[in-house]
Design an enzyme around this catalytic site. Structure first.
Site, PDB file in Angstrom:
ATOM      1  N   CYS A  14      -3.214  29.592 -38.298  1.00  0.00           N
ATOM      2  CA  CYS A  14      -2.026  28.809 -37.942  1.00  0.00           C
ATOM      3  C   CYS A  14      -0.853  29.783 -37.942  1.00  0.00           C
ATOM      4  O   CYS A  14      -1.059  30.993 -38.027  1.00  0.00           O
ATOM      5  CB  CYS A  14      -1.813  27.627 -38.903  1.00  0.00           C
ATOM      6  SG  CYS A  14      -1.476  28.071 -40.608  1.00  0.00           S
ATOM      7  N   ASN A  17      -0.085  30.715 -42.143  1.00  0.00           N
ATOM      8  CA  ASN A  17      -1.229  30.768 -43.081  1.00  0.00           C
ATOM      9  C   ASN A  17      -0.816  30.343 -44.488  1.00  0.00           C
ATOM     10  O   ASN A  17      -1.386  30.809 -45.486  1.00  0.00           O
ATOM     11  CB  ASN A  17      -1.843  32.185 -43.083  1.00  0.00           C
ATOM     12  CG  ASN A  17      -3.155  32.323 -43.831  1.00  0.00           C
ATOM     13  OD1 ASN A  17      -3.412  33.338 -44.465  1.00  0.00           O
ATOM     14  ND2 ASN A  17      -4.007  31.313 -43.782  1.00  0.00           N
ATOM     15  N   CYS A  19       0.212  26.695 -44.833  1.00  0.00           N
ATOM     16  CA  CYS A  19       0.074  25.222 -44.833  1.00  0.00           C
ATOM     17  C   CYS A  19      -1.279  24.776 -44.261  1.00  0.00           C
ATOM     18  O   CYS A  19      -2.173  24.387 -44.994  1.00  0.00           O
ATOM     19  CB  CYS A  19       1.189  24.589 -44.004  1.00  0.00           C
ATOM     20  SG  CYS A  19       2.852  24.935 -44.579  1.00  0.00           S
ATOM     21  N   SER A  21      -3.877  26.314 -42.138  1.00  0.00           N
ATOM     22  CA  SER A  21      -5.143  27.065 -42.126  1.00  0.00           C
ATOM     23  C   SER A  21      -5.731  27.283 -43.528  1.00  0.00           C
ATOM     24  O   SER A  21      -6.964  27.270 -43.660  1.00  0.00           O
ATOM     25  CB  SER A  21      -5.003  28.383 -41.350  1.00  0.00           C
ATOM     26  OG  SER A  21      -3.937  29.160 -41.838  1.00  0.00           O
ATOM     27  N   ASP A 131       2.292  21.198 -37.446  1.00  0.00           N
ATOM     28  CA  ASP A 131       2.886  22.020 -38.501  1.00  0.00           C
ATOM     29  C   ASP A 131       3.718  21.133 -39.446  1.00  0.00           C
ATOM     30  O   ASP A 131       4.709  20.557 -39.023  1.00  0.00           O
ATOM     31  CB  ASP A 131       3.783  23.075 -37.835  1.00  0.00           C
ATOM     32  CG  ASP A 131       4.288  24.101 -38.834  1.00  0.00           C
ATOM     33  OD1 ASP A 131       4.714  25.177 -38.406  1.00  0.00           O
ATOM     34  OD2 ASP A 131       4.263  23.815 -40.059  1.00  0.00           O
TER      35      ASP A 131
HETATM   36  N1  6LJ Z   1       9.231  28.848 -36.517  1.00  0.00           N
HETATM   37  C1  6LJ Z   1       9.033  27.727 -36.559  1.00  0.00           C
HETATM   38  C2  6LJ Z   1       8.757  26.346 -36.691  1.00  0.00           C
HETATM   39  C3  6LJ Z   1       9.002  25.466 -35.632  1.00  0.00           C
HETATM   40  C4  6LJ Z   1       8.692  24.104 -35.777  1.00  0.00           C
HETATM   41  C5  6LJ Z   1       8.118  23.644 -36.948  1.00  0.00           C
HETATM   42  C6  6LJ Z   1       7.860  24.525 -37.995  1.00  0.00           C
HETATM   43  C7  6LJ Z   1       8.201  25.870 -37.881  1.00  0.00           C
HETATM   44  C8  6LJ Z   1       7.932  26.769 -39.001  1.00  0.00           C
HETATM   45  C9  6LJ Z   1       8.906  27.617 -39.527  1.00  0.00           C
HETATM   46  C10 6LJ Z   1       8.571  28.438 -40.566  1.00  0.00           C
HETATM   47  N2  6LJ Z   1       9.475  29.263 -41.183  1.00  0.00           N
HETATM   48  C11 6LJ Z   1      10.908  29.179 -40.914  1.00  0.00           C
HETATM   49  C12 6LJ Z   1      11.316  30.180 -39.865  1.00  0.00           C
HETATM   50  C13 6LJ Z   1      10.774  31.542 -40.218  1.00  0.00           C
HETATM   51  N3  6LJ Z   1      11.571  32.625 -39.635  1.00  0.00           N
HETATM   52  C14 6LJ Z   1      11.468  32.607 -38.138  1.00  0.00           C
HETATM   53  C15 6LJ Z   1      12.194  33.788 -37.527  1.00  0.00           C
HETATM   54  C16 6LJ Z   1      11.699  35.109 -38.123  1.00  0.00           C
HETATM   55  C17 6LJ Z   1      11.782  35.085 -39.632  1.00  0.00           C
HETATM   56  C18 6LJ Z   1      11.042  33.897 -40.205  1.00  0.00           C
HETATM   57  C19 6LJ Z   1       7.255  28.417 -41.062  1.00  0.00           C
HETATM   58  C20 6LJ Z   1       6.825  29.244 -42.101  1.00  0.00           C
HETATM   59  C21 6LJ Z   1       5.513  29.186 -42.542  1.00  0.00           C
HETATM   60  C22 6LJ Z   1       4.600  28.302 -41.985  1.00  0.00           C
HETATM   61  C23 6LJ Z   1       4.999  27.489 -40.955  1.00  0.00           C
HETATM   62  C24 6LJ Z   1       6.320  27.529 -40.488  1.00  0.00           C
HETATM   63  N4  6LJ Z   1       6.681  26.730 -39.478  1.00  0.00           N
END
Ligand code: 6LJ
Length: 159
Positions: A14, A17, A19, A21, A131
């Site tokens: 996913c 990794n 949530c 997967s 997600d």
């Molecule tokens: N992206 C998206 C997204 C879009 C829709 C729904 C969920 C998410 C989403 C956002 C996350 N971290 C926040 C943003 C991370 N930063 C993004 C820019 C680079 C630096 C890092 C997640 C972290 C772990 C697992 C699933 C995640 N899923």
């Protein structure tokens, strides 16, 4: 010989990794164990991320608590997909189409690895495992239920 892939090998992936997967990996381990211990010893089961946001960390505590409520522990540490995964795993199963799109960036030009959606095996036809990162505990429970249904059907289909 190193040319052949173990047919009983699956990598769940996913975005992060942390949530979906790790839940899928832990659920599939449980499903295989419940079927037969010897069978469990033949399977190679793992999970990985397409992104590097959380490499080296344990899964999200909401995922861990969801698994614990069902008597399952994960023990996984986040890692990112590597090109070698495509020679090691017979199946690489993603949760949504973005996972598969991002997965293909790591893939060698030629690979026999089957890159598919885990939800394609869901008997209730919920193809996408969404997600749950920005949601609450209910989202994780939904992911868990989808993984149980899909992992059971996947094992029956490939065994
Ligand atoms: N992206 C998206 C997204 C879009 C829709 C729904 C969920 C998410 C989403 C956002 C996350 N971290 C926040 C943003 C991370 N930063 C993004 C820019 C680079 C630096 C890092 C997640 C972290 C772990 C697992 C699933 C995640 N899923």
């Amino acid at each position: 010989d190193e040319g052949k892939v173990n047919p009983r090998s699956v990598l769940f992936i996913c975005l992060g990794n942390i949530c979906r997967s790790p839940i899928a990996e832990a659920v599939f381990r449980q499903v295989v164990k419940e079927k037969e211990q010897e069978l469990y010893d033949k399977w190679v089961i793992d999970s990985a991320a397409t992104a590097d946001y959380h490499v080296g960390e344990p899964p999200d505590n909401r995922a861990e608590s969801c698994l614990r409520r069902h008597g399952i522990s994960s023990g996984h540490i986040v890692r990112q997909v590597v090109p070698e995964d495509f020679e090691k795993f017979n199946y690489i199963l993603g949760m949504d189409h973005e996972n598969l799109k991002n997965l293909k960036r790591f893939a060698p030009k030629k690979t026999a690895c089957k890159m598919e959606l885990l939800g394609q095996w869901d008997p209730e036809h919920e193809l996408i495992i969404e997600d749950p990162y920005y949601g609450g505990q209910a989202g994780f429970d939904t992911v868990y239920e989808q993984c149980v249904r899909s992992c059971r059907a996947f094992l029956e289909a490939v065994e």
